[in-house]
Structure formats: structure tokens, C-alpha cells
Design a protein around this motif. Sequence first.
Motif, short mmCIF file in Angstrom:
data_model
loop_
_atom_site.label_atom_id
_atom_site.label_comp_id
_atom_site.label_asym_id
_atom_site.label_seq_id
_atom_site.Cartn_x
_atom_site.Cartn_y
_atom_site.Cartn_z
N GLU A 139 0.84 -1.19 0.00
CA GLU A 139 0.00 0.00 0.00
C GLU A 139 0.88 1.24 0.00
O GLU A 139 1.78 1.37 0.83
CB GLU A 139 -0.90 0.00 1.23
N VAL A 140 0.64 2.13 -0.94
CA VAL A 140 1.42 3.36 -1.06
C VAL A 140 0.46 4.54 -1.02
O VAL A 140 -0.40 4.68 -1.90
CB VAL A 140 2.23 3.39 -2.37
N PHE A 141 0.59 5.39 -0.02
CA PHE A 141 -0.31 6.53 0.15
C PHE A 141 -1.78 6.11 0.05
O PHE A 141 -2.59 6.75 -0.62
CB PHE A 141 -0.01 7.61 -0.88
N GLY A 142 -2.11 5.00 0.71
CA GLY A 142 -3.48 4.53 0.74
C GLY A 142 -3.94 3.79 -0.50
O GLY A 142 -5.09 3.34 -0.56
N GLN A 143 -3.07 3.62 -1.48
CA GLN A 143 -3.43 2.94 -2.73
C GLN A 143 -2.73 1.57 -2.77
O GLN A 143 -1.53 1.48 -2.54
CB GLN A 143 -3.01 3.78 -3.93
N GLN A 144 -3.48 0.55 -3.08
CA GLN A 144 -2.96 -0.81 -3.04
C GLN A 144 -2.46 -1.28 -4.40
O GLN A 144 -3.07 -1.00 -5.43
CB GLN A 144 -4.04 -1.76 -2.52
N PHE A 145 -1.34 -2.00 -4.34
CA PHE A 145 -0.74 -2.56 -5.54
C PHE A 145 -0.36 -4.02 -5.26
O PHE A 145 0.05 -4.34 -4.15
CB PHE A 145 0.50 -1.77 -5.96
#
Length: 216
Positions: A139-145
Motif C-alpha cells: 500500500e502506497v499513500f493509501g493505494q494498493q498494488f
Amino acid sequence: MHQFYNNAAIHQPSAKLFDAVDLSAQQFVSAVLVDYVFRMGVNPRFVAKAAETSPAEMHRFSQQELKELDIVWEADNFEPWAIEPYGGGVVAFSRSKDKSRMATAFCRKDKVPRLLITGPWRFNEGELRQIIAGLGGIEVFGQQFPKEALSVRTANKAPAIEVSMARFSLAAIDTAKTAGTSISQYGPHVYWADFDFRIAKEGASRALAIAFRNCI
């Protein structure tokens, strides 16, 4: 915290008690204070806050001021984002306060936003790849990858993790709920502290926007 003062000046504030030597001494003391504060890693504006507070008052620092002036210092916290030219483009970067870790945002010719995290790590490249294989994702800045977006490579003779962030949203940075922890694992696996980076939001959206418009 307040101004340093002389007792005589407090009791007789309008009396002519100071001469040119006293004025010079006051400036010398101010210089020593600024130098000391700077050497301790605190923002010199700390001294300015004292100078603008009368001896009859007391300035108590807010939590925001404690952070902004570097009065409190947490080694793992990351500093505000900045940019610098690299190759034929621009990269955005943020370092941990102890300078041991660094996050670098950039893109290549494929225009895909990327984030590079450099150590120190407790593991070598092979061990990092095995650990990533067991992650649910990142998770990067609330965005999942997905974990497939992660790769391990060498940067500055040390292992580094690169995250390929297709469909990354700059607008989501400021609204992310993960204010303290910007990068962390997710999924059905036990929390792993090595993937917990408190990357700052401050300046992130602007710096990353510039970097992603000027690929290296």
C-alpha cells in the motif's frame, strides 16, 4: 520558553542600564544560542520564538511547532519531499531524518510512476524476493498494488525495492487515511515492520507530479 533577561532590566525597564559593551554582549549571546541550536539539529527559528516572547510570558510549543522546528526527532520519520534533476528528467525524493533510508519517485520512458525504497535492509536481495513473494501486496499513500508490482534491484551497492505504480493517483495522496504510515504490506500475512515507512505527505503531491511529468 522566553527571552533571556537581566533582573535589573525587569525591575527598572525604562532605566538606562545598558551601554555599547552590553549591547555587543547581548548579540554575542544570541549568536552562541543560534549556533548551539543549529548544531543540535533544531531549526534556528527556535531562538526567534524565544526572542519574540517577553520575560513576563511563556511560549509553550504546540505539537505542530515541535515537529516543524525539529525539536522532537524520530529517526524513522521521513522529511518533506523535494525534487532534483536526474538524467534527462526529474526525480522526487524524501529521506528519513537519520538519512539511512530514502524514497525516490520517478518514471521511465513507459511513463509508469515508480517508487524506489533504499535500505538499509536486514536481508540480501534473494531474501527480499522470498519475502515479497509471501506478501499480499503493498500500500502506497493509501493505494494498493499487487506484489507483482514489486521488484528487487541494487541501488548504490545495496538492495532496493522498486514499486511499479500503474494507475497511481496523485489526488489520493492528500486524502489518504494512512497519514502516519504511507507504505505497508496488506493481505493475509503477519505485519512486517520492515515494510512500514512513515513517508511524509508534506510536499508529496506537488513533487511527485513534477517527477511524473519529467521522466528520466
